[in-house]
Motif scaffolding. Structure first.
Motif, PDB file in Angstrom:
ATOM      1  N   ARG A 155       0.797  -1.219   0.000  1.00  0.00           N
ATOM      2  CA  ARG A 155       0.000   0.000   0.000  1.00  0.00           C
ATOM      3  C   ARG A 155       0.835   1.277   0.000  1.00  0.00           C
ATOM      4  O   ARG A 155       0.391   2.306  -0.525  1.00  0.00           O
ATOM      5  CB  ARG A 155      -0.967   0.009   1.181  1.00  0.00           C
ATOM      6  CG  ARG A 155      -2.032  -1.083   1.086  1.00  0.00           C
ATOM      7  CD  ARG A 155      -3.088  -0.955   2.168  1.00  0.00           C
ATOM      8  NE  ARG A 155      -2.569  -1.284   3.479  1.00  0.00           N
ATOM      9  CZ  ARG A 155      -2.345  -0.418   4.454  1.00  0.00           C
ATOM     10  NH1 ARG A 155      -2.625   0.877   4.269  1.00  0.00           N
ATOM     11  NH2 ARG A 155      -1.874  -0.803   5.613  1.00  0.00           N
ATOM     12  N   ASN A 156       2.008   1.233   0.583  1.00  0.00           N
ATOM     13  CA  ASN A 156       2.931   2.358   0.546  1.00  0.00           C
ATOM     14  C   ASN A 156       4.341   1.836   0.793  1.00  0.00           C
ATOM     15  O   ASN A 156       4.514   0.694   1.225  1.00  0.00           O
ATOM     16  CB  ASN A 156       2.527   3.455   1.540  1.00  0.00           C
ATOM     17  CG  ASN A 156       2.623   3.034   2.986  1.00  0.00           C
ATOM     18  OD1 ASN A 156       3.705   2.775   3.485  1.00  0.00           O
ATOM     19  ND2 ASN A 156       1.479   2.982   3.665  1.00  0.00           N
ATOM     20  N   PRO A 157       5.358   2.663   0.532  1.00  0.00           N
ATOM     21  CA  PRO A 157       6.744   2.176   0.591  1.00  0.00           C
ATOM     22  C   PRO A 157       7.243   1.749   1.969  1.00  0.00           C
ATOM     23  O   PRO A 157       8.283   1.084   2.057  1.00  0.00           O
ATOM     24  CB  PRO A 157       7.555   3.377   0.087  1.00  0.00           C
ATOM     25  CG  PRO A 157       6.597   4.188  -0.716  1.00  0.00           C
ATOM     26  CD  PRO A 157       5.283   4.039  -0.010  1.00  0.00           C
ATOM     27  N   VAL A 158       6.550   2.101   3.051  1.00  0.00           N
ATOM     28  CA  VAL A 158       7.059   1.818   4.398  1.00  0.00           C
ATOM     29  C   VAL A 158       6.313   0.697   5.102  1.00  0.00           C
ATOM     30  O   VAL A 158       6.541   0.455   6.286  1.00  0.00           O
ATOM     31  CB  VAL A 158       7.049   3.087   5.279  1.00  0.00           C
ATOM     32  CG1 VAL A 158       7.950   4.158   4.687  1.00  0.00           C
ATOM     33  CG2 VAL A 158       5.640   3.629   5.458  1.00  0.00           C
ATOM     34  N   VAL A 159       5.432  -0.006   4.407  1.00  0.00           N
ATOM     35  CA  VAL A 159       4.731  -1.140   5.000  1.00  0.00           C
ATOM     36  C   VAL A 159       4.968  -2.388   4.160  1.00  0.00           C
ATOM     37  O   VAL A 159       5.270  -2.304   2.967  1.00  0.00           O
ATOM     38  CB  VAL A 159       3.223  -0.876   5.153  1.00  0.00           C
ATOM     39  CG1 VAL A 159       2.982   0.330   6.046  1.00  0.00           C
ATOM     40  CG2 VAL A 159       2.569  -0.671   3.790  1.00  0.00           C
ATOM     41  N   ARG A 160       4.817  -3.539   4.809  1.00  0.00           N
ATOM     42  CA  ARG A 160       4.969  -4.803   4.106  1.00  0.00           C
ATOM     43  C   ARG A 160       3.747  -5.092   3.245  1.00  0.00           C
ATOM     44  O   ARG A 160       2.657  -4.554   3.484  1.00  0.00           O
ATOM     45  CB  ARG A 160       5.191  -5.940   5.103  1.00  0.00           C
ATOM     46  CG  ARG A 160       4.035  -6.145   6.061  1.00  0.00           C
ATOM     47  CD  ARG A 160       4.322  -7.248   7.063  1.00  0.00           C
ATOM     48  NE  ARG A 160       4.327  -8.561   6.427  1.00  0.00           N
ATOM     49  CZ  ARG A 160       4.610  -9.693   7.065  1.00  0.00           C
ATOM     50  NH1 ARG A 160       4.930  -9.666   8.345  1.00  0.00           N
ATOM     51  NH2 ARG A 160       4.579 -10.840   6.415  1.00  0.00           N
ATOM     52  N   SER A 161       3.923  -5.939   2.278  1.00  0.00           N
ATOM     53  CA  SER A 161       2.818  -6.345   1.425  1.00  0.00           C
ATOM     54  C   SER A 161       1.836  -7.214   2.200  1.00  0.00           C
ATOM     55  O   SER A 161       2.220  -7.974   3.093  1.00  0.00           O
ATOM     56  CB  SER A 161       3.335  -7.111   0.210  1.00  0.00           C
ATOM     57  OG  SER A 161       4.172  -6.296  -0.587  1.00  0.00           O
ATOM     58  N   GLU A 162       0.553  -7.097   1.857  1.00  0.00           N
ATOM     59  CA  GLU A 162      -0.503  -7.872   2.478  1.00  0.00           C
ATOM     60  C   GLU A 162      -1.405  -8.484   1.418  1.00  0.00           C
ATOM     61  O   GLU A 162      -1.550  -7.934   0.322  1.00  0.00           O
ATOM     62  CB  GLU A 162      -1.341  -7.006   3.418  1.00  0.00           C
ATOM     63  CG  GLU A 162      -0.563  -6.447   4.600  1.00  0.00           C
ATOM     64  CD  GLU A 162      -1.403  -5.562   5.489  1.00  0.00           C
ATOM     65  OE1 GLU A 162      -1.161  -5.543   6.714  1.00  0.00           O
ATOM     66  OE2 GLU A 162      -2.315  -4.890   4.961  1.00  0.00           O
ATOM     67  N   GLY A 163      -2.002  -9.610   1.753  1.00  0.00           N
ATOM     68  CA  GLY A 163      -2.893 -10.281   0.839  1.00  0.00           C
ATOM     69  C   GLY A 163      -4.320  -9.794   0.959  1.00  0.00           C
ATOM     70  O   GLY A 163      -4.813  -9.529   2.054  1.00  0.00           O
ATOM     71  N   TYR A 164      -5.005  -9.691  -0.174  1.00  0.00           N
ATOM     72  CA  TYR A 164      -6.396  -9.264  -0.226  1.00  0.00           C
ATOM     73  C   TYR A 164      -7.191 -10.208  -1.113  1.00  0.00           C
ATOM     74  O   TYR A 164      -6.658 -10.769  -2.074  1.00  0.00           O
ATOM     75  CB  TYR A 164      -6.512  -7.834  -0.761  1.00  0.00           C
ATOM     76  CG  TYR A 164      -5.882  -6.797   0.142  1.00  0.00           C
ATOM     77  CD1 TYR A 164      -6.633  -6.158   1.123  1.00  0.00           C
ATOM     78  CD2 TYR A 164      -4.535  -6.472   0.024  1.00  0.00           C
ATOM     79  CE1 TYR A 164      -6.051  -5.223   1.965  1.00  0.00           C
ATOM     80  CE2 TYR A 164      -3.950  -5.541   0.864  1.00  0.00           C
ATOM     81  CZ  TYR A 164      -4.717  -4.918   1.830  1.00  0.00           C
ATOM     82  OH  TYR A 164      -4.134  -3.986   2.665  1.00  0.00           O
ATOM     83  N   TRP A 165      -8.470 -10.356  -0.772  1.00  0.00           N
ATOM     84  CA  TRP A 165      -9.381 -11.225  -1.509  1.00  0.00           C
ATOM     85  C   TRP A 165     -10.545 -10.443  -2.091  1.00  0.00           C
ATOM     86  O   TRP A 165     -11.046  -9.497  -1.487  1.00  0.00           O
ATOM     87  CB  TRP A 165      -9.964 -12.302  -0.594  1.00  0.00           C
ATOM     88  CG  TRP A 165      -8.985 -13.347  -0.160  1.00  0.00           C
ATOM     89  CD1 TRP A 165      -8.262 -13.366   0.990  1.00  0.00           C
ATOM     90  CD2 TRP A 165      -8.634 -14.535  -0.875  1.00  0.00           C
ATOM     91  NE1 TRP A 165      -7.483 -14.498   1.044  1.00  0.00           N
ATOM     92  CE2 TRP A 165      -7.688 -15.233  -0.088  1.00  0.00           C
ATOM     93  CE3 TRP A 165      -9.027 -15.080  -2.091  1.00  0.00           C
ATOM     94  CZ2 TRP A 165      -7.137 -16.445  -0.483  1.00  0.00           C
ATOM     95  CZ3 TRP A 165      -8.473 -16.284  -2.496  1.00  0.00           C
ATOM     96  CH2 TRP A 165      -7.545 -16.952  -1.693  1.00  0.00           C
ATOM     97  N   GLY A 166     -10.984 -10.851  -3.265  1.00  0.00           N
ATOM     98  CA  GLY A 166     -12.225 -10.347  -3.814  1.00  0.00           C
ATOM     99  C   GLY A 166     -13.406 -11.078  -3.213  1.00  0.00           C
ATOM    100  O   GLY A 166     -13.252 -12.022  -2.432  1.00  0.00           O
ATOM    101  N   GLN A 167     -14.609 -10.644  -3.566  1.00  0.00           N
ATOM    102  CA  GLN A 167     -15.828 -11.217  -2.987  1.00  0.00           C
ATOM    103  C   GLN A 167     -16.243 -12.525  -3.654  1.00  0.00           C
ATOM    104  O   GLN A 167     -17.077 -13.252  -3.116  1.00  0.00           O
ATOM    105  CB  GLN A 167     -16.979 -10.201  -3.078  1.00  0.00           C
ATOM    106  CG  GLN A 167     -17.700 -10.146  -4.428  1.00  0.00           C
ATOM    107  CD  GLN A 167     -16.892  -9.507  -5.540  1.00  0.00           C
ATOM    108  OE1 GLN A 167     -15.859  -8.882  -5.308  1.00  0.00           O
ATOM    109  NE2 GLN A 167     -17.374  -9.663  -6.775  1.00  0.00           N
TER     110      GLN A 167
END
Length: 121
Positions: A101-113
């Motif tokens: 989401r931004n350069p200072v946070v780790r990547s996170e997983g997201y799901w669609g509906q």
């Protein structure tokens, strides 16, 4: 902050084709991997295809040769072209994305509906 929306599901006869789309929106710095899963009633959620940015696609044996994953990075969208559909392909299809989401946070997983695909004569 991040939303994935699938579209393109529906009812199709055996041997037919559908193209699924998944568009990511919200606070996005970068998207690493995007992929497609499906889950039929009473069964485990199954990884079908995945594609990293600038990488080579990977497919499950059950769909290899019939399904094609692609992505448009400028639109933050991933597609799944499904050909030669079989009755056993009937399931809810889900999009997944690994998003930074931004350069200072780790990547996170997201799901669609999820979007329903039904293959029936």
């Amino acid at each position: 902050q991040v939303q994935l929306v699938e579209s393109g599901g529906g009812l199709v006869q055996p041997g037919g084709s559908l193209r699924l789309s998944c568009a990511a929106s919200g606070s996005i710095f970068a998207i690493n991997t995007m992929g497609w899963y499906r889950q039929a009633p009473g069964k485990e959620r199954e990884l079908l295809a995945a594609l990293s940015s600038g990488g080579k696609p990977n497919y499950a044996d059950s769909v290899k040769g019939r399904f094609t994953i692609s992505r448009d990075n400028a639109k933050n969208t991933v597609y799944l072209q499904m050909n030669s559909l079989k009755r056993e392909d009937t399931a809810v299809y889900y999009c997944n994305a690994l998003v930074r989401r931004n350069p200072v946070v780790r990547s996170e997983g997201y799901w669609g509906q999820g979007t329903q695909v039904t293959v029936s004569s």
